[in-house]
Scaffold this active site. Structure first.
Site, PDB file in Angstrom:
ATOM      1  N   ALA A   1      12.927  -1.863   2.805  1.00 50.20           N
ATOM      2  CA  ALA A   1      12.115  -2.562   1.802  1.00 50.20           C
ATOM      3  C   ALA A   1      12.185  -1.804   0.493  1.00 50.20           C
ATOM      4  O   ALA A   1      12.547  -0.635   0.456  1.00 50.20           O
ATOM      5  CB  ALA A   1      10.651  -2.638   2.258  1.00 50.20           C
TER       6      ALA A   1
ATOM      7  N   SER B   1       9.539  -0.240  -1.735  1.00 49.12           N
ATOM      8  CA  SER B   1       8.224   0.148  -1.214  1.00 49.12           C
ATOM      9  C   SER B   1       7.244   0.689  -2.254  1.00 49.12           C
ATOM     10  O   SER B   1       6.104   0.999  -1.918  1.00 49.12           O
ATOM     11  CB  SER B   1       8.415   1.203  -0.121  1.00 49.12           C
ATOM     12  OG  SER B   1       8.813   2.432  -0.701  1.00 49.12           O
TER      13      SER B   1
ATOM     14  N   THR C   1       2.531  -3.446   5.825  1.00 47.87           N
ATOM     15  CA  THR C   1       1.571  -2.570   5.137  1.00 47.87           C
ATOM     16  C   THR C   1       0.156  -3.146   5.135  1.00 47.87           C
ATOM     17  O   THR C   1      -0.026  -4.372   5.234  1.00 47.87           O
ATOM     18  CB  THR C   1       2.040  -2.372   3.680  1.00 47.87           C
ATOM     19  OG1 THR C   1       1.041  -1.675   2.951  1.00 47.87           O
ATOM     20  CG2 THR C   1       2.294  -3.702   2.978  1.00 47.87           C
ATOM     21  N   ASP C   2      -0.823  -2.261   4.972  1.00 42.66           N
ATOM     22  CA  ASP C   2      -2.219  -2.731   4.831  1.00 42.66           C
ATOM     23  C   ASP C   2      -2.448  -3.406   3.477  1.00 42.66           C
ATOM     24  O   ASP C   2      -3.453  -4.080   3.283  1.00 42.66           O
ATOM     25  CB  ASP C   2      -3.203  -1.570   5.030  1.00 42.66           C
ATOM     26  CG  ASP C   2      -3.027  -0.411   4.055  1.00 42.66           C
ATOM     27  OD1 ASP C   2      -2.120  -0.462   3.193  1.00 42.66           O
ATOM     28  OD2 ASP C   2      -3.802   0.571   4.157  1.00 42.66           O
ATOM     29  N   GLU C   3      -1.518  -3.197   2.525  1.00 44.67           N
ATOM     30  CA  GLU C   3      -1.748  -3.737   1.169  1.00 44.67           C
ATOM     31  C   GLU C   3      -1.770  -5.259   1.143  1.00 44.67           C
ATOM     32  O   GLU C   3      -2.253  -5.855   0.178  1.00 44.67           O
ATOM     33  CB  GLU C   3      -0.695  -3.207   0.193  1.00 44.67           C
ATOM     34  CG  GLU C   3      -0.698  -1.704   0.113  1.00 44.67           C
ATOM     35  CD  GLU C   3      -0.108  -1.151  -1.176  1.00 44.67           C
ATOM     36  OE1 GLU C   3       0.172  -1.936  -2.093  1.00 44.67           O
ATOM     37  OE2 GLU C   3       0.054   0.070  -1.246  1.00 44.67           O
TER      38      GLU C   3
ATOM     39  N   TYR D   1       4.618  -5.911  -5.107  1.00 43.67           N
ATOM     40  CA  TYR D   1       5.035  -5.301  -3.834  1.00 43.67           C
ATOM     41  C   TYR D   1       4.286  -5.931  -2.664  1.00 43.67           C
ATOM     42  O   TYR D   1       4.895  -6.416  -1.700  1.00 43.67           O
ATOM     43  CB  TYR D   1       4.790  -3.781  -3.863  1.00 43.67           C
ATOM     44  CG  TYR D   1       4.795  -3.153  -2.481  1.00 43.67           C
ATOM     45  CD1 TYR D   1       5.977  -3.071  -1.751  1.00 43.67           C
ATOM     46  CD2 TYR D   1       3.618  -2.676  -1.893  1.00 43.67           C
ATOM     47  CE1 TYR D   1       5.988  -2.524  -0.461  1.00 43.67           C
ATOM     48  CE2 TYR D   1       3.617  -2.131  -0.623  1.00 43.67           C
ATOM     49  CZ  TYR D   1       4.805  -2.047   0.094  1.00 43.67           C
ATOM     50  OH  TYR D   1       4.816  -1.512   1.359  1.00 43.67           O
TER      51      TYR D   1
ATOM     52  N   LYS E   1       5.603  -8.227   0.512  1.00 43.18           N
ATOM     53  CA  LYS E   1       5.430  -7.849   1.931  1.00 43.18           C
ATOM     54  C   LYS E   1       4.630  -8.935   2.662  1.00 43.18           C
ATOM     55  O   LYS E   1       4.920  -9.257   3.826  1.00 43.18           O
ATOM     56  CB  LYS E   1       4.719  -6.490   2.053  1.00 43.18           C
ATOM     57  CG  LYS E   1       5.530  -5.293   1.604  1.00 43.18           C
ATOM     58  CD  LYS E   1       6.785  -5.033   2.425  1.00 43.18           C
ATOM     59  CE  LYS E   1       6.501  -4.553   3.836  1.00 43.18           C
ATOM     60  NZ  LYS E   1       7.752  -4.146   4.533  1.00 43.18           N
TER      61      LYS E   1
END
Ligand code: NAD
Ligand code: DAU
Length: 355
Positions: A81, A83, A132-134, A158, A162
């Protein structure tokens, strides 16, 4: 054998090293070697026949098809990715290309390969998507940590890219039955972390007496996890996770950025004292990141309840090992700093404190 994408990056290289040590099964490692990919991370595998490195793009369908046909992996573990949130703000196109279109291409190649497998291998095949938690957005100070059912509210290019890739993976499971697993992890730190991210940037800047640029008021909160604990969690989910499920991975370790920077400074004061005074004197507040998420925190109880995973390292043990690793690997740091990394820093912090 398994196919790993992005295995020359920070988490991917830690995963490949950990996998070969803990499991020992061969790995085909597909990585485009962008600025973030570093084969030095895999130096110890140079003569290891279990590691087969291929430089290439996950968006190259012909290449992915060929690798699947030649190596016939039983699983794909997808780390590749773009990132870095700050880079996604400066140039989102690469994020859409790799994170969205690249994941789409990989899913399509995986589906074509998987659908032709003999019954038993088809049932055992796994596509593990590392996320990711984002994707969940930002929490208020008293909100409970993110669970797997938290609504998706990505705020940066980003995290939006994701989130899009997570949705594709979900759809390929529901529509086509591809046995996919998704893990959403909090902030990692540890060896081989590229020094454009908070912790390694603070370590390498402090060591060379440069300013330590803290965005905004430094009170943004992240939930930090030692990278080897993330690798262990991916191994556990790959082995025992239920296809179609998502699992949150986190460190139960919320810290403000300022706390992180002070901890790094205190460790450096102890391990590599600077005659000029405490490294904390270098802390400099700089302009905030646009759209900066205030707080992330992961509820990792599902993974513990269903698969028995918990982080082995605390923040105290993990951050000490990390700072020591950077002190022990000046050559790695020097090589990273002499590459494209420098140009990036010059652009990003132009006129600011971090360059
Ligand atoms: P990284 O930027 O250090 O490494 C990414 C790797 O992917 C590099 O080796 C790069 O060369 C490779 N790559 C990029 N584009 C590619 C392409 N088109 N084809 C093939 N390879 C390509 O990233 P990281 O921090 O190791 O993160 C790995 C994964 O884990 C990412 O999917 C990221 O979203 C996720 N993640 C990271 C964190 C974190 O704290 N770093 C936390 C949770 C999830
Ligand atoms: O939460 C998981 C995510 O963690 C991953 O999905 C991303 O790939 C990874 O890069 C990381 O994203 P962050 O934006 O949280 O990480 P970063 O290290 O860039 O920043 C951590 C915090 O530190 C964030 O609040 C911004 C702040 N920061 C960062 C840098 C680089 C600073 O204050 N100064 C800096 O110079």
């Amino acid at each position: 054998m398994i196919l790993v994408t992005g295995g020359a990056g920070f988490i991917g290289s830690n995963f490949v090293l950990d996998w070969l040590e803990q499991v020992g099964e061969s790995v085909v490692n597909l990585d485009a070697l962008t600025y973030a990919g570093n084969l030095r991370n895999l130096d110890v595998l140079q003569h290891d026949a279990r590691h087969h490195f291929v430089r290439g793009d996950i968006g190259d369908r012909a290449l992915v098809d060929r690798l699947l046909a030649e190596h016939r992996p039983r699983a794909i573990v997808h780390f590749a990715a773009e990132s870095h949130v700050d880079r996604s703000i400066h140039g989102p196109a690469a994020f859409v290309r790799t994170n969205v279109e690249g994941t789409f291409t990989l899913l399509e190649a995986a589906r074509a390969y998987w659908s032709e497998l003999p019954e038993e291998q088809r049932a055992a095949f796994r596509f593990h998507h590392v996320s990711t938690d984002e994707v969940y957005g930002s929490l208020g100070p008293t909100d409970p940590p993110f669970t797997e059912t938290h609504p998706y509210q990505p705020n940066s290019p980003y995290s939006a890219s994701k989130a899009a890739s997570d949705h594709l993976v979900r759809a390929w499971f529901h529509t086509y039955g591809l046995p996919a697993l998704t893990t959403n992890c909090s902030n990692n730190y540890g060896p081989y972390h590229f020094p454009e991210k908070l912790i390694p940037l603070m370590i390498v800047n402090a060591l060379s007496g440069k300013p330590l640029p803290v965005y905004g008021d430094g009170q943004n909160v992240r939930d930090w996890l030692y990278v080897k604990d993330h690798c262990a969690a991916v191994r556990v989910v790959l082995a025992h996770g239920r296809p179609g499920e998502t699992y949150n991975i986190g460190g139960w370790n919320e810290k403000t950025n300022l706390e992180i920077v002070h901890t790094v400074c205190a460790l450096l004061d102890e391990l590599r004292p600077d005659p000029a005074g405490s490294h904390a004197r270098l802390i400099t507040f700089v302009q905030d990141r646009p759209g900066h998420d205030r707080r992330y925190a992961i509820d990792a109880r599902k993974l513990e309840r269903e698969l028995g995973w918990r982080p082995a390292d605390t923040f105290d043990t993990g951050i000490r090992k990390t700072v020591q690793w950077y002190l022990d690997h000046p050559q790695w740091v020097a090589e990273v700093q002499s590459g494209a990394y420098r140009d990036w820093l010059a652009t990003h912090y132009a006129g600011g404190a971090g360059a």
